[in-house]
Write an enzyme that holds these catalytic residues in place. Structure first.
Site, PDB file in Angstrom:
ATOM      1  CB  ALA A  15      -0.787  -0.089   1.045  1.00 49.11           C
ATOM      2  NE  ARG A  25       0.371   6.905 -13.163  1.00 50.98           N
ATOM      3  CZ  ARG A  25      -0.877   7.642 -13.393  1.00 50.98           C
ATOM      4  NH1 ARG A  25      -0.489   8.027 -15.136  1.00 50.98           N
ATOM      5  NH2 ARG A  25      -2.181   7.990 -12.927  1.00 50.98           N
ATOM      6  CB  CYS A  48       0.655 -13.332  -0.884  1.00 52.31           C
ATOM      7  SG  CYS A  48      -0.353 -11.851  -0.110  1.00 52.31           S
ATOM      8  CD1 TRP A 440     -24.358 -30.331 -18.476  1.00 53.38           C
ATOM      9  CD2 TRP A 440     -25.359 -27.850 -17.951  1.00 53.38           C
ATOM     10  NE1 TRP A 440     -25.444 -29.224 -19.607  1.00 53.38           N
ATOM     11  CE2 TRP A 440     -26.257 -28.068 -19.081  1.00 53.38           C
ATOM     12  CE3 TRP A 440     -25.225 -26.363 -17.825  1.00 53.38           C
ATOM     13  CZ2 TRP A 440     -26.691 -27.702 -20.058  1.00 53.38           C
ATOM     14  CZ3 TRP A 440     -26.038 -25.515 -18.086  1.00 53.38           C
ATOM     15  CH2 TRP A 440     -27.149 -25.694 -18.829  1.00 53.38           C
TER      16      TRP A 440
END
Length: 462
Positions: A15, A25, A48, A440
């Site tokens: 984050a 940017r 992770c 299916w």
């Protein structure tokens, strides 16, 4: 010429560095100075990926690093590692930082502040929990320590405490390293975010790869040697010998620094922000695992620690800090994991969560295969859908299966995001070819079965 603004970012992972990068940017170094502080030895890495580094799937910690400090500095972002923020003075617009390598403390001013302190592992207050050989799993430094312990000390027996995502993934890592693995959880099933019937499939799969499960057993302490190393995990009913212990008890938002500064936190313990990632304190933004967000199905505040959310929230904060406009709408709780060949996925609400949110539900589960049964490699999978009574609105979904089962949850997450009913889902035009799915698809079969349940309930008038 207008004075250059100063953006200070606390936290150098997903984050925080996404926010810094997006702000850079949109605003150049002459307009915006950006300083980021990170207490660890690594920044901008995949947390992770830590279990896969420990398990030997990934060769070295550098493989998990997306950008190095040098790359950020080349872009005009002053990233400082081994630097911890210890106090925020919102009135004075400054943060007290401490060098963890002996450089002392000082105050750093800011015009705008981003708090991206992440999450901290739940660590029980039990005898012996601080013994050598008892490891949490949060930052890359933790993964380096566990892998070093496995390679240098050659442990034979590992005990994983906690049966959530991290617990499962670390159990897999220990199995891949050839250790005898036991997993302890106070719950009666692993993966409490699944319904009991789906959690039971996960438990069976774990036993199938040799993991010993001790479920419904709270841990009472850790035995240690005279030298202070862990030797066993004591539960209510057993003493489990251990050369290495991994704590996988989940995480909570690391919001203490913000809370002590008077920045509002919510019922989840996470920092409260608006959709643009602004806190209710002037000039302060927050993003990532330290914040709470809105669950789009239940409407309730949640704190879900995932790199996907952290990167998106950091990007939103950075765009807004850079003068643009972006929002983070919320989450539906999509998550995937695996233990060896068994893949686990969920999105939305499970049955207990739906009931707590005030929904009355119907559910349908189907067993199928991941591809056409006549294609070599077809593997079993179970798909479960949870729908609201009467309306038939999809509320949640869970999948447990083998090869290529888990990523089917993405289509279900999209259906949730758009408020589809299970009846509408029966007509979805999903991809088909024998190597990828039965004619299916299991998602369609489950949707049809759930829609039938809704229709029968409507006809019964109950």
């Amino acid at each position: 010429m207008a004075a250059r603004e100063r953006l200070l970012v606390i936290g150098g992972d997903a984050a925080g560095m996404s926010a810094a990068s997006q702000a850079r940017r949109l605003r150049g170094p002459d307009d915006l100075e950006i300083v980021a502080v990170e207490r660890g030895r690594h920044a901008s890495y995949s947390a992770c990926g830590i279990p896969y580094f420990v398990g030997g799937v990934v060769d070295g910690p550098d493989a998990l690093v997306a950008r190095t400090p040098a790359e950020f500095r080349e872009r005009g972002i002053d990233l400082r590692l081994r630097t911890e923020a210890v106090e925020i003075d919102t009135g004075g617009g400054r943060v007290r930082i401490r060098s963890l390598d002996g450089g002392g403390e000082r105050w750093e001013p800011y015009d705008r502040l981003v708090i991206a302190t992440g999450a901290v592992p739940v660590r029980p207050d039990l005898p012996g929990v601080d013994a050598e050989g008892v490891h949490g799993v949060q930052i890359l430094d933790d993964g380096v320590a566990i892998r070093r312990a496995v390679e240098e000390r050659s442990p034979r027996r590992a005990v994983v405490v906690g049966g959530g995502y991290i617990g499962l993934e670390m159990a897999e890592a220990m199995v891949m390293r050839g250790l005898e693995v036991s997993l302890v959880d106070v719950a009666d099933q692993p993966m409490r975010t699944l319904d009991p019937d789906m959690g039971a499939i996960v438990a069976e799969a774990m036993r199938g790869i040799g993991v010993r499960l001790y479920l419904g057993e709270p841990v009472e302490g850790f035995d240690t040697s005279p030298e202070g190393r862990v030797t066993a995990v004591r539960t209510r009913n057993h003493t489990l010998p251990a050369d290495l212990v991994v704590l996988g008890l989940g995480v909570r938002p690391a919001a203490g620094l913000a809370e002590r500064a008077g920045i509002e936190t919510g019922p989840t313990g996470g920092i409260v922000t608006d959709r643009r990632m602004r806190t209710r304190t002037e000039r302060v933004w927050a993003a990532g695992d330290c914040v709470e967000t809105r669950h789009l199905v239940s409407g309730a505040p949640v704190a879900i620690a995932l790199g996907t959310h952290a990167n998106k929230q950091g990007r939103v904060a950075g765009i807004n800090l850079g003068g643009g406009y972006a929002t983070f709408p919320g989450v539906v709780g999509t998550a995937v994991s695996k233990i060896c060949r068994v893949e686990v996925a969920r999105t939305g609400l499970n049955e207990a969560e739906a009931a707590a949110a005030g929904f009355e539900t119907l559910s349908a589960a189907v067993e199928s295969t991941t591809r056409a049964g006549y294609i070599p490699g077809a593997a079993a999978m179970t798909t479960k859908l949870i729908a609201e009574r009467r309306s038939g609105r999809l509320l949640g979904a869970q999948i447990v299966g083998e090869e290529n089962a888990a990523k089917r949850v993405d289509g279900l997450a999209i259906a949730l995001w758009n408020g589809m009913t299970v009846e509408e889902m029966t007509g979805l035009d999903l991809g088909y070819a024998p190597p990828f799915a039965p004619v299916w698809d299991p998602v369609l079969v489950a949707a049809r079965k759930a829609a039938d349940a809704v229709e029968r309930d409507m006809r019964s008038g109950s």
